[in-house]
Design an enzyme around this catalytic site. Sequence first.
Site, PDB file in Angstrom:
ATOM      1  N   GLY A 166       0.808  -1.228   0.000  1.00  0.00           N
ATOM      2  CA  GLY A 166       0.000   0.000   0.000  1.00  0.00           C
ATOM      3  C   GLY A 166       0.835   1.270   0.000  1.00  0.00           C
ATOM      4  CE  LYS A 202      -8.843   8.283 -16.919  1.00  0.00           C
ATOM      5  NZ  LYS A 202      -8.765   9.709 -17.033  1.00  0.00           N
ATOM      6  CD  GLU A 275      -2.755  -7.610  -5.104  1.00  0.00           C
ATOM      7  OE1 GLU A 275      -2.878  -8.010  -3.936  1.00  0.00           O
ATOM      8  OE2 GLU A 275      -2.331  -6.465  -5.381  1.00  0.00           O
ATOM      9  NE  ARG A 293       3.845 -10.819  -0.678  1.00  0.00           N
ATOM     10  CZ  ARG A 293       2.622 -10.410  -0.366  1.00  0.00           C
ATOM     11  NH1 ARG A 293       1.777 -11.246   0.198  1.00  0.00           N
ATOM     12  NH2 ARG A 293       2.220  -9.195  -0.642  1.00  0.00           N
TER      13      ARG A 293
HETATM   14  P1  ADP Z   1      -1.341  -9.198   1.050  1.00  0.00           P
HETATM   15  O1  ADP Z   1      -2.166  -9.074  -0.155  1.00  0.00           O
HETATM   16  O2  ADP Z   1      -0.776 -10.549   1.278  1.00  0.00           O
HETATM   17  O3  ADP Z   1      -1.969  -8.581   2.233  1.00  0.00           O
HETATM   18  P2  ADP Z   1       0.357  -6.962   1.268  1.00  0.00           P
HETATM   19  O4  ADP Z   1       0.789  -6.174   0.088  1.00  0.00           O
HETATM   20  O5  ADP Z   1      -0.598  -6.359   2.224  1.00  0.00           O
HETATM   21  O6  ADP Z   1      -0.119  -8.327   0.690  1.00  0.00           O
HETATM   22  O7  ADP Z   1       1.652  -7.390   2.039  1.00  0.00           O
HETATM   23  C1  ADP Z   1       1.684  -8.390   3.055  1.00  0.00           C
HETATM   24  C2  ADP Z   1       2.697  -8.019   4.067  1.00  0.00           C
HETATM   25  O8  ADP Z   1       3.932  -7.667   3.490  1.00  0.00           O
HETATM   26  C3  ADP Z   1       2.263  -6.837   4.888  1.00  0.00           C
HETATM   27  O9  ADP Z   1       2.682  -7.055   6.202  1.00  0.00           O
HETATM   28  C4  ADP Z   1       2.993  -5.675   4.242  1.00  0.00           C
HETATM   29  O10 ADP Z   1       3.219  -4.660   5.179  1.00  0.00           O
HETATM   30  C5  ADP Z   1       4.269  -6.330   3.780  1.00  0.00           C
HETATM   31  N1  ADP Z   1       4.831  -5.757   2.548  1.00  0.00           N
HETATM   32  C6  ADP Z   1       4.499  -6.040   1.289  1.00  0.00           C
HETATM   33  N2  ADP Z   1       5.249  -5.390   0.402  1.00  0.00           N
HETATM   34  C7  ADP Z   1       6.113  -4.649   1.106  1.00  0.00           C
HETATM   35  C8  ADP Z   1       7.175  -3.752   0.760  1.00  0.00           C
HETATM   36  N3  ADP Z   1       7.530  -3.473  -0.491  1.00  0.00           N
HETATM   37  N4  ADP Z   1       7.831  -3.162   1.763  1.00  0.00           N
HETATM   38  C9  ADP Z   1       7.513  -3.439   3.031  1.00  0.00           C
HETATM   39  N5  ADP Z   1       6.544  -4.281   3.416  1.00  0.00           N
HETATM   40  C10 ADP Z   1       5.851  -4.888   2.473  1.00  0.00           C
HETATM   41  P1  ADP Z   2       0.571  -2.622  -3.547  1.00  0.00           P
HETATM   42  O1  ADP Z   2       1.762  -3.139  -4.284  1.00  0.00           O
HETATM   43  O2  ADP Z   2       0.896  -1.596  -2.548  1.00  0.00           O
HETATM   44  O3  ADP Z   2      -0.320  -3.710  -3.037  1.00  0.00           O
HETATM   45  P2  ADP Z   2      -1.339  -2.224  -5.720  1.00  0.00           P
HETATM   46  O4  ADP Z   2      -0.891  -1.758  -7.053  1.00  0.00           O
HETATM   47  O5  ADP Z   2      -1.672  -3.658  -5.568  1.00  0.00           O
HETATM   48  O6  ADP Z   2      -0.227  -1.796  -4.655  1.00  0.00           O
HETATM   49  O7  ADP Z   2      -2.576  -1.344  -5.272  1.00  0.00           O
HETATM   50  C1  ADP Z   2      -3.055  -1.379  -3.953  1.00  0.00           C
HETATM   51  C2  ADP Z   2      -4.468  -0.840  -3.897  1.00  0.00           C
HETATM   52  O8  ADP Z   2      -4.497   0.521  -4.384  1.00  0.00           O
HETATM   53  C3  ADP Z   2      -5.479  -1.561  -4.779  1.00  0.00           C
HETATM   54  O9  ADP Z   2      -6.020  -2.693  -4.138  1.00  0.00           O
HETATM   55  C4  ADP Z   2      -6.516  -0.480  -5.009  1.00  0.00           C
HETATM   56  O10 ADP Z   2      -7.369  -0.320  -3.901  1.00  0.00           O
HETATM   57  C5  ADP Z   2      -5.662   0.768  -5.138  1.00  0.00           C
HETATM   58  N1  ADP Z   2      -5.296   1.007  -6.549  1.00  0.00           N
HETATM   59  C6  ADP Z   2      -4.158   0.628  -7.163  1.00  0.00           C
HETATM   60  N2  ADP Z   2      -4.138   1.016  -8.448  1.00  0.00           N
HETATM   61  C7  ADP Z   2      -5.292   1.673  -8.686  1.00  0.00           C
HETATM   62  C8  ADP Z   2      -5.886   2.332  -9.819  1.00  0.00           C
HETATM   63  N3  ADP Z   2      -5.248   2.405 -10.979  1.00  0.00           N
HETATM   64  N4  ADP Z   2      -7.115   2.896  -9.657  1.00  0.00           N
HETATM   65  C9  ADP Z   2      -7.755   2.846  -8.479  1.00  0.00           C
HETATM   66  N5  ADP Z   2      -7.257   2.230  -7.381  1.00  0.00           N
HETATM   67  C10 ADP Z   2      -6.046   1.651  -7.456  1.00  0.00           C
HETATM   68 MG    MG Z   3      -1.290  -5.150  -4.140  1.00  0.00          MG
END
Ligand code: ADP
Ligand code: ADP
Ligand code: MG
Length: 461
Positions: A166, A202, A275, A293
């Site tokens: 996030g 977008k 995703e 993972r």
């Molecule tokens: P999930 O869909 O499994 O919830 P998340 O993106 O929320 O995936 O990540 C799972 C865990 O890994 C969380 O504890 C999140 O804080 C950590 N995490 C994921 N990506 C990163 C990153 N790039 N840097 C630090 N923590 C990360």
């Molecule tokens: P992370 O690697 O932190 O998990 P993601 O690319 O998976 O990042 O995006 C995390 C969340 O951010 C998504 O689940 C969604 O709620 C929001 N998000 C990401 N990309 C978009 C987009 N293009 N438009 C609207 N919401 C988005």
């Molecule tokens: Mg994600």
Amino acid sequence: MTIHSVLVANRGEIAVRIIRAAKALGIRTVQIHSAADADMLAVKMADEAINIGSPAPRKSYLNIEAVIAAAKSAGVDAVHPGYGFLSENGDFADAVTAAGMVFMGPSGDAIRLLGDKVAARQAAQKAGVPTVPGSDGRIDDLDAARALTARIGFPVMIKAAAGGGGRGIRIVQTTSELETQFPQASAEAAAAFGDGGLYIEKVITKARHVEVQIFGDGENFVHFFERECSLQRRRQKVWEEAPAFLLPGPIREALCESAVALARSVNYRGAGTVEYLYDEDTQEFYFIEVNTRIQVEHPVTEMITGVDLVQEMFKVAGGAPLSVRQGQIAVNGHAIECRINAEDPARGFMPSPGRINQLVVPTGEGIRFDTMLYEGYTIPPFYDSLLGKLIVWAETRDACLDRLKTALEGLQVVGVPTTIPLHLALAGDESIRRGDYHTRFLETWLETQCAPQGAPKAEVA
Ligand code: ADP
Ligand code: ADP
Ligand code: MG
């Protein structure tokens, strides 16, 4: 090579989960821990425990040399990285392999390809998977960013190529915002992820987060259907379901097939998640990223398919084929997971580490609690606030929500404020029961419904 022993290179509830799967398969477990985690449940459960360093993650769970040294000294066959920490670090995967052990995930190269969100986007496009409209590759400077937004319009998201959890995402509404935010985003990404690379997408305004569980064993590439994770706060998942409610059948099929096509195109090995965002208005879905993972929310998939995904990881890592073929994987019923965090919803979700004085866990058909907690445990302040996940299954989504409410009422974590009251409120919410929500729902809900009258009350001892 069949796996006889494993190093659990993680902590908290996922370490417990991995040990449980290993024990079921008769595999010896070695648990690493930091100096702050000597009391954690996984340490008590494992056959052996090794202190690898001081509390700061950089000195312990993120210290590749220390983790590899522990694995070598314990003489294990394999290393399970869990989620977070080193789980998506290609160099770590390579280091494990170079030391003669099995890394329980895809190859270092696959992790580097899919972990770079821009490269993953391009891999998805090559495999014919639709991506969110946006930049072709990395956006190197402000001029390129301006040119792109002139073409696709606002609002857009600036995303860090190396972002995750996030973090590293900004929404931009206008050109002047773009001009201030772009350089800031780049500097921040460089500091946080060691890579200042950015790309632009977008914004899909009314999106649902839908993701597909994939698995590859070297020959077969399958999906275990989808999960919906639209209830989020700060782009982090709070509540997850399987299957995705109200998703039209033909779209579900296309979505799952596209994830398998991507897995096959990169010869994916192990468990992973593709995703997507699903736009209900246009009925289009768009790829956003791959997590290479096991995911936090994997239990909802296990509950509806009856397959133990972590045990499958052990089998595949040991060179065996997946124990199920695509045709044998079916959806049965509905499951919901609530993330129980040590955070106080009444105080802006402030982290609330401390001692667990009492713990009462609900039991009964269709109820599962994956946790790191036990009575008398003191949650250290150094790590993620996830304490456990309450997972509930029933034949239908309505029955699942009813059962979830009862289970949440029966779950008592006494000693620290938790997110249980938030989940109780969500489980009783009419919009959520109707399935009428999207990724921005929870933040708006928290602002409008709760904050004025006082946020849901955290429980007290
Ligand atoms: P999930 O869909 O499994 O919830 P998340 O993106 O929320 O995936 O990540 C799972 C865990 O890994 C969380 O504890 C999140 O804080 C950590 N995490 C994921 N990506 C990163 C990153 N790039 N840097 C630090 N923590 C990360
Ligand atoms: P992370 O690697 O932190 O998990 P993601 O690319 O998976 O990042 O995006 C995390 C969340 O951010 C998504 O689940 C969604 O709620 C929001 N998000 C990401 N990309 C978009 C987009 N293009 N438009 C609207 N919401 C988005
Ligand atoms: Mg994600």
